[in-house]
Motif scaffolding. Structure first.
Motif, short mmCIF file in Angstrom:
data_model
loop_
_atom_site.label_atom_id
_atom_site.label_comp_id
_atom_site.label_asym_id
_atom_site.label_seq_id
_atom_site.Cartn_x
_atom_site.Cartn_y
_atom_site.Cartn_z
N ASP A 127 0.84 -1.24 0.00
CA ASP A 127 0.20 0.11 0.14
C ASP A 127 0.88 1.22 0.13
O ASP A 127 0.35 2.18 -0.69
N ALA A 128 2.07 1.18 0.77
CA ALA A 128 2.75 2.41 0.74
C ALA A 128 3.38 2.74 -0.60
O ALA A 128 3.68 3.80 -0.95
N ILE A 129 3.88 1.71 -1.33
CA ILE A 129 4.42 1.71 -2.57
C ILE A 129 3.47 2.21 -3.67
O ILE A 129 3.65 3.27 -4.32
N ALA A 130 2.16 1.67 -3.58
CA ALA A 130 1.20 2.18 -4.16
C ALA A 130 0.86 3.61 -4.15
O ALA A 130 0.81 4.60 -5.00
N ALA A 132 2.86 5.98 -3.11
CA ALA A 132 4.08 6.68 -3.48
C ALA A 132 4.08 6.93 -5.14
O ALA A 132 4.80 7.76 -5.53
N LEU A 133 3.42 6.06 -5.72
CA LEU A 133 3.51 5.90 -7.19
C LEU A 133 3.30 7.31 -8.04
O LEU A 133 3.99 7.90 -8.73
N ARG A 138 5.27 12.07 -10.56
CA ARG A 138 5.48 13.57 -10.75
C ARG A 138 6.68 14.14 -10.73
O ARG A 138 6.89 14.89 -11.43
N LEU A 139 7.64 13.51 -9.96
CA LEU A 139 9.19 13.91 -9.98
C LEU A 139 9.76 13.60 -11.42
O LEU A 139 10.46 14.39 -11.85
N VAL A 140 9.38 12.71 -11.95
CA VAL A 140 9.73 12.31 -13.24
C VAL A 140 8.98 13.14 -14.20
O VAL A 140 9.95 13.72 -15.12
N GLU A 141 8.00 13.87 -13.99
CA GLU A 141 7.46 14.66 -14.84
C GLU A 141 8.21 16.03 -14.74
O GLU A 141 8.47 16.79 -15.74
N LEU A 142 8.32 16.55 -13.40
CA LEU A 142 9.16 17.70 -13.20
C LEU A 142 10.41 17.70 -13.80
O LEU A 142 10.95 18.87 -14.41
#
Length: 148
Positions: A127-130, A132-133, A138-142
């Motif tokens: 659940d934590a990984i899900a 965080a996705l 968003r980091l990749v997009e930025l």
């Protein structure tokens, strides 16, 4: 929980991302090509045809190195060069169906391995990984916006 328990540790994020990336890159056993060669295939698969100069900048290698990589990929039938319709003096490197199959095969193998590992996690960890996705996407997009 204290607010500090929820603070993002950039050092920890960096270390985990480096370890995860290293693991992810090494997972597929199929098509033992160099990291940079595989990166070129992934770049062409996701970003479409590119000029050699774009590949040189994106892969952070020298022009002679990217020329050699593309030449080898052509020899394996994984890419092809075609004239750039916007500039007849330039060429665009395109991924072939065989090159796309390498990328798809590596992704499928990576997914199967990660699925096996994820089964060993607790429900809370999954659940934590899900959760965080979206933030990781968003980091990749930025980053992509910064590069453009």
């Amino acid at each position: 929980m204290s607010s500090q328990a929820h603070e993002l540790s950039i050092a920890q994020l960096t270390a985990v991302m480096e370890d995860f990336t290293r693991m992810s890159i090494r997972l597929p056993a199929v098509h033992r090509l160099s990291f940079t060669t595989l990166s070129v295939l992934h770049t062409l698969s996701s970003g479409g045809p590119k000029r050699l100069s774009e590949l040189t900048a994106g892969e952070q290698v020298t022009q002679p190195a990217i020329t050699q990589i593309v030449r080898n990929l052509e020899r394996y039938g994984l890419v092809r060069r075609q004239p750039d319709p916007s500039d007849g003096r330039a060429v665009l490197v395109h991924i072939t169906a065989a090159g796309a199959a390498v990328v798809d095969g590596r992704r499928a193998e990576r997914m199967a391995h990660l699925a096996e590992l994820a089964e060993r996690l607790t429900r809370a960890e999954r659940d934590a990984i899900a959760a965080a996705l979206p933030a990781l996407a968003r980091l990749v997009e930025l980053n992509e916006r910064r590069i453009d």
